[in-house]
Enzyme design. Structure first.
Site, PDB file in Angstrom:
ATOM      1  N   ARG A   1      12.419   2.452 -60.846  1.00 59.78           N
ATOM      2  CA  ARG A   1      11.983   2.910 -62.391  1.00 59.78           C
ATOM      3  C   ARG A   1      10.886   3.830 -62.367  1.00 59.78           C
ATOM      4  O   ARG A   1      10.962   4.912 -63.024  1.00 59.78           O
ATOM      5  CB  ARG A   1      11.970   1.688 -63.093  1.00 59.78           C
TER       6      ARG A   1
ATOM      7  N   ASP B   1      26.466   5.509 -52.883  1.00 56.37           N
ATOM      8  CA  ASP B   1      26.898   6.752 -53.356  1.00 56.37           C
ATOM      9  C   ASP B   1      25.676   7.521 -53.394  1.00 56.37           C
ATOM     10  O   ASP B   1      26.041   8.915 -54.007  1.00 56.37           O
ATOM     11  CB  ASP B   1      27.424   6.546 -54.861  1.00 56.37           C
TER      12      ASP B   1
ATOM     13  N   SER C   1      17.820  -1.836 -58.533  1.00 52.43           N
ATOM     14  CA  SER C   1      17.594  -2.115 -60.020  1.00 52.43           C
ATOM     15  C   SER C   1      17.147  -3.490 -60.247  1.00 52.43           C
ATOM     16  O   SER C   1      17.187  -4.509 -59.510  1.00 52.43           O
ATOM     17  CB  SER C   1      19.157  -2.196 -60.872  1.00 52.43           C
TER      18      SER C   1
ATOM     19  N   ASP D   1      25.793  -1.057 -52.899  1.00 49.17           N
ATOM     20  CA  ASP D   1      25.059  -0.692 -53.767  1.00 49.17           C
ATOM     21  C   ASP D   1      25.840  -0.933 -55.105  1.00 49.17           C
ATOM     22  O   ASP D   1      26.977  -1.082 -55.217  1.00 49.17           O
ATOM     23  CB  ASP D   1      24.981   0.749 -53.536  1.00 49.17           C
TER      24      ASP D   1
ATOM     25  N   ASP E   1      24.923   0.464 -58.853  1.00 47.79           N
ATOM     26  CA  ASP E   1      25.080   1.478 -59.839  1.00 47.79           C
ATOM     27  C   ASP E   1      25.849   2.659 -58.943  1.00 47.79           C
ATOM     28  O   ASP E   1      25.307   3.233 -58.212  1.00 47.79           O
ATOM     29  CB  ASP E   1      23.747   1.999 -60.440  1.00 47.79           C
TER      30      ASP E   1
END
Ligand code: BG6
Ligand code: MG
Length: 216
Positions: free
Chosen positions: A49, A170, A116, A9, A11
């Site tokens: 988003r 995370d 993202s 991942d 971010d």
């Protein structure tokens, strides 16, 4: 089965953009007069988003049209991207950089699996666009985490099966996505304490021992 690849991942694992997401969403929330705090921001991790906007709007009293929502999410993204412009290779810890280099030396294939749409922009900013063998992100999927699509695409790009790729996450939504796709998964931070996580990690570099122990 040996682990031949790792899907990371972005971010919260490779670099930290949480604060920028927070600042950008906070500006939007203030503008429409809706309460927003760090705890709500935590719920946005791994989520797309538009789904993030829906979570923020849970506390919104009025009604917004699809077009208004689209405008808000675009505005948030512009603010967010302006904030991302200050990122540089300094935003990658030595530990992360050394671990990725060591994985390459060991011929472990590495990919990004991120919800993202700004993943490549961020990777370019932090100087890591070239090191990954593949990038699967918000632009090549139709369903975001906890759906496994982003990781399944990453494994496909690496030409590996799910069982051969370790996912490093995370966020709980990311661990759910890995589990749903049949991937073994390692968790950092919040995800380390999650019961679905196969390998809780205290530090990023511990992925090296996960691979070593598995492949010995
Ligand atoms: C994930 C973040 O990586 O990307 C989420 O954890 C974010 O918080 C999602 O909503 C989508 O990001 P972007 O850059 O496409 O707006
Ligand atoms: Mg994350």
């Amino acid at each position: 089965m040996q682990y031949k690849g790792i899907v990371f991942d972005l971010d919260g694992v490779i670099c930290h953009t949480d604060k920028y997401h927070y600042m950008a969403w906070k500006q939007i929330a203030d503008e429409i007069g809706v309460y927003f705090d760090e705890a709500i921001n935590d719920r946005l991790r791994g989520v797309s988003r538009m789904e993030s906007l829906e979570i923020i709007l849970e506390k919104y009293k009025g009604e917004l049209t699809a077009e208004e929502k689209q405008k808000l999410s675009e505005k948030k993204n512009n603010i967010y991207r302006n904030l991302l412009c200050q990122m540089s290779p300094k935003d990658v810890s030595e530990e992360v950089a050394e671990t990725l280099n060591e994985l390459k030396r060991r011929n472990i294939r590495i990919a990004i699996g991120s919800s993202s749409k700004n993943a490549c922009f961020i990777l370019r900013k932090i100087g890591l666009l070239e090191i990954f063998d593949a990038t699967s992100d918000g632009n090549n999927i139709s369903r975001s985490k906890p759906d496994p699509e982003v990781f399944l695409k990453a494994a496909e790009y690496l030409k590996l099966n799910a069982g051969e790729c370790l996912v490093v996450e995370d966020a709980r939504s990311g661990i759910d996505a890995a589990a749903a796709g049949g991937f073994p998964c390692a968790g950092l931070g919040d995800a380390a304490a999650y019961e679905k996580t196969n390998y809780p990690l205290h530090r990023f570099s511990e992925v090296l021992s996960v691979i070593e122990n598995r492949n010995r």
